[in-house]
Design a protein around this motif. Structure first.
Motif, mmCIF file in Angstrom:
data_model
loop_
_atom_site.group_PDB
_atom_site.id
_atom_site.type_symbol
_atom_site.label_atom_id
_atom_site.label_comp_id
_atom_site.label_asym_id
_atom_site.label_seq_id
_atom_site.Cartn_x
_atom_site.Cartn_y
_atom_site.Cartn_z
ATOM 1 N N PRO A 424 41.516 49.665 22.715
ATOM 2 C CA PRO A 424 40.576 50.575 23.385
ATOM 3 C C PRO A 424 40.508 50.329 24.885
ATOM 4 O O PRO A 424 40.836 49.232 25.364
ATOM 5 N N LEU A 425 40.064 51.343 25.602
ATOM 6 C CA LEU A 425 40.039 51.284 27.057
ATOM 7 C C LEU A 425 39.209 50.111 27.574
ATOM 8 O O LEU A 425 39.620 49.421 28.516
ATOM 9 N N ALA A 426 38.046 49.851 26.983
ATOM 10 C CA ALA A 426 37.179 48.785 27.483
ATOM 11 C C ALA A 426 37.894 47.429 27.439
ATOM 12 O O ALA A 426 37.814 46.646 28.391
ATOM 13 N N GLU A 427 38.584 47.155 26.352
ATOM 14 C CA GLU A 427 39.290 45.885 26.251
ATOM 15 C C GLU A 427 40.464 45.840 27.222
ATOM 16 O O GLU A 427 40.723 44.808 27.844
ATOM 17 N N ARG A 428 41.156 46.963 27.358
ATOM 18 C CA ARG A 428 42.264 47.002 28.311
ATOM 19 C C ARG A 428 41.764 46.700 29.716
ATOM 20 O O ARG A 428 42.419 45.975 30.490
ATOM 21 N N LYS A 429 40.616 47.223 30.085
ATOM 22 C CA LYS A 429 40.097 47.036 31.444
ATOM 23 C C LYS A 429 39.677 45.592 31.700
ATOM 24 O O LYS A 429 39.977 45.035 32.765
ATOM 25 N N TRP A 430 38.992 44.966 30.735
ATOM 26 C CA TRP A 430 38.553 43.601 31.029
ATOM 27 C C TRP A 430 39.720 42.620 31.004
ATOM 28 O O TRP A 430 39.745 41.673 31.797
ATOM 29 N N ARG A 431 40.678 42.850 30.137
ATOM 30 C CA ARG A 431 41.866 41.999 30.150
ATOM 31 C C ARG A 431 42.604 42.147 31.487
ATOM 32 O O ARG A 431 43.013 41.153 32.105
ATOM 33 N N HIS A 432 42.772 43.382 31.923
ATOM 34 C CA HIS A 432 43.511 43.615 33.160
ATOM 35 C C HIS A 432 42.789 43.014 34.360
ATOM 36 O O HIS A 432 43.430 42.447 35.255
ATOM 37 N N ALA A 433 41.481 43.127 34.395
ATOM 38 C CA ALA A 433 40.731 42.582 35.535
ATOM 39 C C ALA A 433 40.956 41.083 35.680
ATOM 40 O O ALA A 433 41.130 40.565 36.790
ATOM 41 N N ARG A 434 40.968 40.374 34.566
ATOM 42 C CA ARG A 434 41.185 38.926 34.609
ATOM 43 C C ARG A 434 42.635 38.595 34.985
ATOM 44 O O ARG A 434 42.886 37.664 35.758
ATOM 45 N N LEU A 435 43.562 39.342 34.457
ATOM 46 C CA LEU A 435 44.965 39.132 34.817
ATOM 47 C C LEU A 435 45.199 39.413 36.299
ATOM 48 O O LEU A 435 45.899 38.675 36.989
ATOM 49 N N LEU A 436 44.603 40.498 36.777
ATOM 50 C CA LEU A 436 44.796 40.900 38.166
ATOM 51 C C LEU A 436 44.277 39.838 39.127
ATOM 52 O O LEU A 436 44.887 39.570 40.171
ATOM 53 N N ALA A 437 43.139 39.213 38.787
ATOM 54 C CA ALA A 437 42.575 38.176 39.659
ATOM 55 C C ALA A 437 43.555 37.014 39.814
ATOM 56 O O ALA A 437 43.741 36.480 40.921
ATOM 57 N N SER A 438 44.210 36.631 38.723
ATOM 58 C CA SER A 438 45.182 35.543 38.790
ATOM 59 C C SER A 438 46.384 35.931 39.639
ATOM 60 O O SER A 438 46.833 35.159 40.497
#
Length: 472
Positions: A424-438
């Motif tokens: 789902p979109l919500a999970e995709r967004k929070w996973r991506h946000a954490r990956l992007l920060a790294s």
């Protein structure tokens, strides 16, 4: 400020203003460091000569000075195609079954390292920092020491470092490692490769490893650390939002007619797990027939090292698997695997990444793998794709919020493909946000600044023991 002398197998010449194509992030970072330190980038030109003369071709482009030499055909065959890519590369990627031990390869490797040393020696001034790159040039520092170079020298290894029992299968392995200990700084992509190296010097050489991972050797202190490499985040995100990327995005999206896109971008190499990836996608298609016509795998795999037999074999195997899978699952208006044997400029790749719903990065063993980080950087934060990442890629230690998989398990990867497409979109967004920060915070500039600081002896973290958590 000390000058920086970068030495690598090949030299990436800076692009002239307005030139087509794009440089990789490593070249961008090194060029930036060379401009800052008034340095020189030295290496092989990629050209062959009938007789080695040691002639230096000096150029200056975009504020960076490069110096290159030509090698004889025998040098290329024994040093590059031989010892580097038929001995060290497979061994360092745990493929002892493909590792070839040939005395001529070893002699060619040492001869070319000697030629590198003789050619670069006149360029090195007393206060210069010397930064050597990768498995092609492991003994170069020792050779330079024998020729009287007292400068601070560092080596960064871009590949994995194998476990001790594997490395011990290499003839004269102790001599090779001893030559590496002539550097002042030894850099590895991850703490896993660092720990393998430290285990070797303790068990095979009986050396003391201090709490800060430094090694006492011949009255000197050798610093060994993990320096995880990153991408040029700013440059790549700008490219992903540029016109060429938008055109590539639209081109790919329109061609699949509403289907989901999985993308893999890998140099054609047995370490990348492409055969296992194709089998996993085929398993997914077979187990979920209702989704079989709704997803396309785009695999971009530029050929490499065509003179090495194992690379010819992997290309033949993949072409055969592609034909078999497409024959079993294709329709008159649908081909499940698009297998492309060519490269694309990074701007276009950024557009392809952004268009893809799933990035599939499943090497069997990889030092880092920057494709995983590029895929994350290219995504739309409001509708990001999902990264499937091999647990055996160095980047998995940093990108823990990807869907981590065992690439050897076809069943596991097939199940994860289904999970990624259903996420789902919500999970995709929070996973991506954490990956992007790294990806943003530990970029290639951060990597090279840390290494150069350690090389200059100004690294405040040099005395801090490293752990998997610290590297991540």
């Amino acid at each position: 400020m000390s000058r920086l002398i970068v030495i690598s197998n090949r030299v990436s010449l800076p692009k002239a203003a307005g030139a087509a194509g794009a440089q990789g992030g490593l070249a961008v970072a090194l060029n930036s460091a060379l401009r800052e330190h008034r340095g020189i980038w030295f290496g092989w030109s990629g050209q062959e000569t009938a007789e080695f003369t040691g002639h230096l071709d000096m150029q200056r482009n975009d504020g960076v000075t490069t110096a290159t030499i030509d090698l004889e055909a025998q040098d290329v065959d024994e040093y590059y195609n031989g010892y580097a890519n038929r001995t060290l590369w497979p061994l360092f990627h745990y493929r002892i079954d493909l590792t070839e031990y040939d005395r001529n390869f070893g002699e060619g490797y040492e001869r070319v390292n000697e030629r590198f040393a003789d050619s670069v020696l006149p360029l090195i001034e007393p206060d210069d920092l010397v930064w050597v790159h990768d498995y092609h040039l492991l003994p170069l520092g020792s050779i330079l020491r024998d020729k009287g170079v007292k400068n601070r020298m560092g080596l960064f290894l871009h590949t994995p470092w194998p476990p001790t029992r594997l490395l011990a299968s290499l003839p004269f392995h102790e001599r090779l490692v001893a030559s590496m200990l002539e550097y002042d700084v030894l850099g590895f992509q991850t703490t896993e490769w660092l720990e393998s190296f430290l285990h070797y010097v303790q068990k095979e050489m009986g050396l003391k490893v201090n709490l800060d991972n430094s090694i006492d050797y011949k009255g000197r202190r050798v610093v060994a650390r993990a320096f995880p490499i990153g991408i040029d985040f700013t440059e790549f995100t700008e490219a992903a939002n540029g016109e060429e990327a938008r055109e590539a995005y639209q081109r790919l999206k329109s061609s699949v007619r509403g289907r989901k896109i999985l993308i893999g971008v890998d140099r054609l190499d047995y370490s990348k797990g492409l055969g296992e990836r194709f089998e996993s996608f085929s398993r997914f298609l077979g187990e979920h027939p209702h989704m079989a016509g709704s997803a396309v795998l785009l695999q971009i795999a530029p050929p490499s090292r065509g003179d090495v037999a194992s690379y010819q074999q992997i290309r033949e195997d993949l072409e055969r698997k592609t034909g078999h899978i497409n024959g079993a699952h294709a329709e008159v208006d649908f081909v499940p695997i698009r297998y492309v044997n060519r490269g694309y400029p990074r701007e276009q790749l950024a557009g392809f990444y952004r268009a893809a719903n799933v990035g599939v990065v499943t090497p069997l063993r990889d030092g880092m793998n920057l494709v995983a980080k590029e895929y994350v950087a290219a995504q739309d934060p409001e509708d990001p794709g999902v990264l499937i990442l091999s647990q055996f890629a160095g980047s998995a230690l940093q990108l823990k919020d990807a869907l981590l998989v065992n690439p050897h398990s076809v069943e596991h990867v097939a199940e994860t493909i289904k999970q990624a497409l259903d996420m789902p979109l919500a999970e995709r967004k929070w996973r991506h946000a954490r990956l992007l920060a790294s990806v943003r915070d530990e970029d290639v500039q951060h990597w090279r600044e840390q290494f150069v600081r350690a090389l200059a002896g100004n690294d405040k973290d040099a005395g801090v023991p490293q752990t998997q958590e610290k590297a991540a």
